[in-house]
Design a protein around this motif. Sequence first.
Motif, PDB file in Angstrom:
ATOM      1  N   UNK A   3      54.945  11.427  42.675  1.00  0.00           N
ATOM      2  CA  UNK A   3      54.039  11.952  41.664  1.00  0.00           C
ATOM      3  C   UNK A   3      54.858  12.566  40.535  1.00  0.00           C
ATOM      4  N   UNK A   4      54.558  12.209  39.309  1.00  0.00           N
ATOM      5  CA  UNK A   4      55.192  12.815  38.143  1.00  0.00           C
ATOM      6  C   UNK A   4      54.346  13.995  37.684  1.00  0.00           C
ATOM      7  N   UNK A   5      54.963  15.161  37.566  1.00  0.00           N
ATOM      8  CA  UNK A   5      54.294  16.352  37.033  1.00  0.00           C
ATOM      9  C   UNK A   5      54.993  16.718  35.731  1.00  0.00           C
ATOM     10  N   UNK A   6      54.290  16.565  34.610  1.00  0.00           N
ATOM     11  CA  UNK A   6      54.874  16.793  33.288  1.00  0.00           C
ATOM     12  C   UNK A   6      54.164  17.962  32.609  1.00  0.00           C
ATOM     13  N   UNK A  10      57.396  25.954  33.253  1.00  0.00           N
ATOM     14  CA  UNK A  10      58.079  25.782  34.542  1.00  0.00           C
ATOM     15  C   UNK A  10      57.310  26.386  35.713  1.00  0.00           C
ATOM     16  N   UNK A  11      56.521  27.446  35.451  1.00  0.00           N
ATOM     17  CA  UNK A  11      55.730  28.058  36.519  1.00  0.00           C
ATOM     18  C   UNK A  11      54.667  27.086  37.010  1.00  0.00           C
ATOM     19  N   UNK A  12      53.988  26.421  36.071  1.00  0.00           N
ATOM     20  CA  UNK A  12      52.973  25.425  36.437  1.00  0.00           C
ATOM     21  C   UNK A  12      53.605  24.308  37.257  1.00  0.00           C
ATOM     22  N   UNK A  13      54.745  23.819  36.803  1.00  0.00           N
ATOM     23  CA  UNK A  13      55.400  22.731  37.522  1.00  0.00           C
ATOM     24  C   UNK A  13      55.767  23.148  38.941  1.00  0.00           C
ATOM     25  N   UNK A  14      56.292  24.358  39.080  1.00  0.00           N
ATOM     26  CA  UNK A  14      56.730  24.843  40.396  1.00  0.00           C
ATOM     27  C   UNK A  14      55.551  24.960  41.361  1.00  0.00           C
ATOM     28  N   UNK A  15      54.454  25.550  40.887  1.00  0.00           N
ATOM     29  CA  UNK A  15      53.286  25.738  41.749  1.00  0.00           C
ATOM     30  C   UNK A  15      52.699  24.392  42.159  1.00  0.00           C
ATOM     31  N   UNK A  16      52.531  23.499  41.186  1.00  0.00           N
ATOM     32  CA  UNK A  16      51.967  22.187  41.493  1.00  0.00           C
ATOM     33  C   UNK A  16      52.885  21.425  42.447  1.00  0.00           C
ATOM     34  N   UNK A  17      54.185  21.492  42.205  1.00  0.00           N
ATOM     35  CA  UNK A  17      55.128  20.784  43.077  1.00  0.00           C
ATOM     36  C   UNK A  17      54.991  21.239  44.526  1.00  0.00           C
ATOM     37  N   UNK A  18      54.905  22.558  44.744  1.00  0.00           N
ATOM     38  CA  UNK A  18      54.819  23.077  46.111  1.00  0.00           C
ATOM     39  C   UNK A  18      53.557  22.585  46.816  1.00  0.00           C
ATOM     40  N   UNK A  28      58.362  14.402  40.948  1.00  0.00           N
ATOM     41  CA  UNK A  28      59.334  14.324  39.863  1.00  0.00           C
ATOM     42  C   UNK A  28      58.819  15.215  38.738  1.00  0.00           C
ATOM     43  N   UNK A  29      59.650  16.097  38.189  1.00  0.00           N
ATOM     44  CA  UNK A  29      59.221  17.022  37.146  1.00  0.00           C
ATOM     45  C   UNK A  29      59.859  16.685  35.801  1.00  0.00           C
ATOM     46  N   UNK A  30      59.066  16.828  34.729  1.00  0.00           N
ATOM     47  CA  UNK A  30      59.593  16.737  33.369  1.00  0.00           C
ATOM     48  C   UNK A  30      58.950  17.830  32.528  1.00  0.00           C
TER      49      UNK A  30
END
Length: 238
Positions: A3-6, A10-18, A28-30
Amino acid sequence: MRILVADDDPVVREVVRRYLERDGLEVVETADGPATAAVLARNDIDLAVLDVMMPAPDGIELTRAVRAGAHPQTPIILLTALGEEDDRVIGLQAGADDYVTKPFSPRELALRVASVLRRAHPPQPVAEEVLRADGIEVNRAARTVVAAGMPVELTAREFDLLAFLLAHPRRVFSRQELLAEVWGWNFGDLSTVTVHVKRLRAKLGAAHRIETVWGRGYAWGRAEPEREPTAEEATGAD
């Protein structure tokens, strides 16, 4: 699945990734448009979560690019600002499969991701794999559409909506019913259905038979007339 999370936050990306990793998904984060475009071009992801307000190109521009590119069926969920209805409608018109408004529940987003993935990658063929009507052929196992002898590229939600309507010809469904049956939502913005119907009509062109039944909803083909109640039904007699 990857899953790509763009998102530039960075806080949004971290929470969604977890939350997504808890569901066994690889993330994958961008943080900006160019990096996101590069990942999308590789075509090695199964779904993209794109922030509408990300530095250019933004989520809507990237969605349009994917739909016009070599791999138009990549599922996309947009993150939009709360109350920005125009963003949601424009995003759906651009080809997004779903959207979630900020601030959002990470668990809700994870559930939306799971729902879109199930529809885009069904685990097994369904009954009556091929639907045919009015010069249109829908293969539900292969998730392909042919209209008037020509292949038609649809997003996951567009495909599901078309297959549902073809499986129930002449039956009228309200937008709320379609939202529940096709999207699996018990609540949501009814304009989502309106936009997807408009996109389906445009892509199918003269082959489409999606009728608007004013005050009731949509049907594939001429809707069955509403039956007048019998005298016994009208009076409540047994």
